[in-house]
Scaffold this active site. Sequence first.
Site, PDB file in Angstrom:
ATOM      1  N   TYR A  94      -6.702  13.109   3.069  1.00  0.00           N
ATOM      2  CA  TYR A  94      -7.512  12.889   1.876  1.00  0.00           C
ATOM      3  C   TYR A  94      -9.013  12.984   2.147  1.00  0.00           C
ATOM      4  O   TYR A  94      -9.751  13.543   1.314  1.00  0.00           O
ATOM      5  CB  TYR A  94      -7.139  11.563   1.215  1.00  0.00           C
ATOM      6  CG  TYR A  94      -5.959  11.724   0.279  1.00  0.00           C
ATOM      7  CD1 TYR A  94      -6.152  12.087  -1.055  1.00  0.00           C
ATOM      8  CD2 TYR A  94      -4.660  11.552   0.735  1.00  0.00           C
ATOM      9  CE1 TYR A  94      -5.082  12.258  -1.911  1.00  0.00           C
ATOM     10  CE2 TYR A  94      -3.577  11.719  -0.114  1.00  0.00           C
ATOM     11  CZ  TYR A  94      -3.793  12.075  -1.434  1.00  0.00           C
ATOM     12  OH  TYR A  94      -2.719  12.262  -2.278  1.00  0.00           O
ATOM     13  N   GLU A 136       1.786   7.128  -2.908  1.00  0.00           N
ATOM     14  CA  GLU A 136       2.581   7.942  -1.992  1.00  0.00           C
ATOM     15  C   GLU A 136       3.186   7.107  -0.871  1.00  0.00           C
ATOM     16  O   GLU A 136       4.333   7.340  -0.468  1.00  0.00           O
ATOM     17  CB  GLU A 136       1.717   9.084  -1.435  1.00  0.00           C
ATOM     18  CG  GLU A 136       1.419  10.144  -2.491  1.00  0.00           C
ATOM     19  CD  GLU A 136       0.248  11.042  -2.149  1.00  0.00           C
ATOM     20  OE1 GLU A 136      -0.087  11.140  -0.945  1.00  0.00           O
ATOM     21  OE2 GLU A 136      -0.346  11.621  -3.071  1.00  0.00           O
TER      22      GLU A 136
END
Length: 402
Positions: A94, A136
């Site tokens: 990310y 997630e």
Amino acid sequence: MDTKTIEIIKSTVPVLESKGEEITIAFYKHMLGTNPELKNVFNQTNQKRLTQPRALAQMVLQAAKHIDHLEALLPSVKLVAEKHRSLGIKPEQYPIVGENLLWAIKHVLKDAATDEIIQAWAEAYGQIADVFISIENGLRDEVMEKGGWEDFAPFKVSDIKQESSIIKSFYLKPESGQPLPLHQPGQYISVRVRIPGSEYFQIRQYSLSDVPNEDYLRISVKREEGGDQYPEGLVSNYLHDQIKPGDTLEVSAPAGEFTLQSSERPIVFISAGIGQTPLMSMTKKVIKENPKRHITWIHSAKDADKLAFKEELTKLKEKAPQLKIHIALSQDTNKYEDIKRYGRIDSEWLEKLIESKDADFYFCGPTTFMSQIYNILIGWNVPESQINYEFFGPKGDLAIKD
């Protein structure tokens, strides 16, 4: 985020509406150029067709519009998070995405992207990334708790069946020999392959096309024609031409939100082409668990040679008289006796077939087809809560724009 940051993010909405796609195209090009290892994850066909940049541009725009109440985006975030978990996206990736997204904003907007704007978007991205990572991680934990596996596991191809001239079913059994956790009808798996001559892994997602069971997973893959500009047939042709019984494929645990809803209303399935696959699993599940529930399945194919699951459809009708199947073919080939229409599915024909509009509707197929069906149902005032659909690829928008 403080009030000032929120105001700055909202002030960028007009420029995102006009420049969002340009920003995300630059983002992917730069990120994959400087971090080529991510080509093992991102579908390069979706990059070339611009479907992935367009989907991301819409998500960034919606994030800007709803920055003061991001919970409104949770349904869309959950869909993307399911795909990320299935693809093996990791939390440590990310920051790479964030760095390259900020670079792309500055690259496209130039001096208009002030330090204040970049700082506001850096803060906003950090919070949005935290939401994705949290969801997630939760999905990964849930999969493991149900007896699934993380990332990809080796599965043996136990059998291959030719379903039509362009569709093959692949039966996959875990090499571990362990019983499979039951997936939800309508879910998909990711298949990861390294095609000879290719530097990177290729990952494609395929709907599971058989009733959930502990023994095997079944995917039914359409051979895509592809071409030099948009080589969408890279993986499907490899599976069709190279994979044989006894070979091994790497497979993710099932994922996806396109699943049967809890209801006793009649069901209407509407599909075109390979959109049959998730609905096959759903149909078998309903017949197995609720044999009295009325099902109408309306399917469109180009011609009888491309119509898959002929034998299974016949057996299902014999087993379940409450199942009504209506087939439409674009071309008259006179090779299948159960054809109800030659031509495309339209509103007038649907109205003749559907006994009650107070039903649960599930549909899947090419995006243009799904847009047509969605807008027909909205025109009939079917509640959004009774409309369910699945995109093959990045999520798009089905509503007709004024």
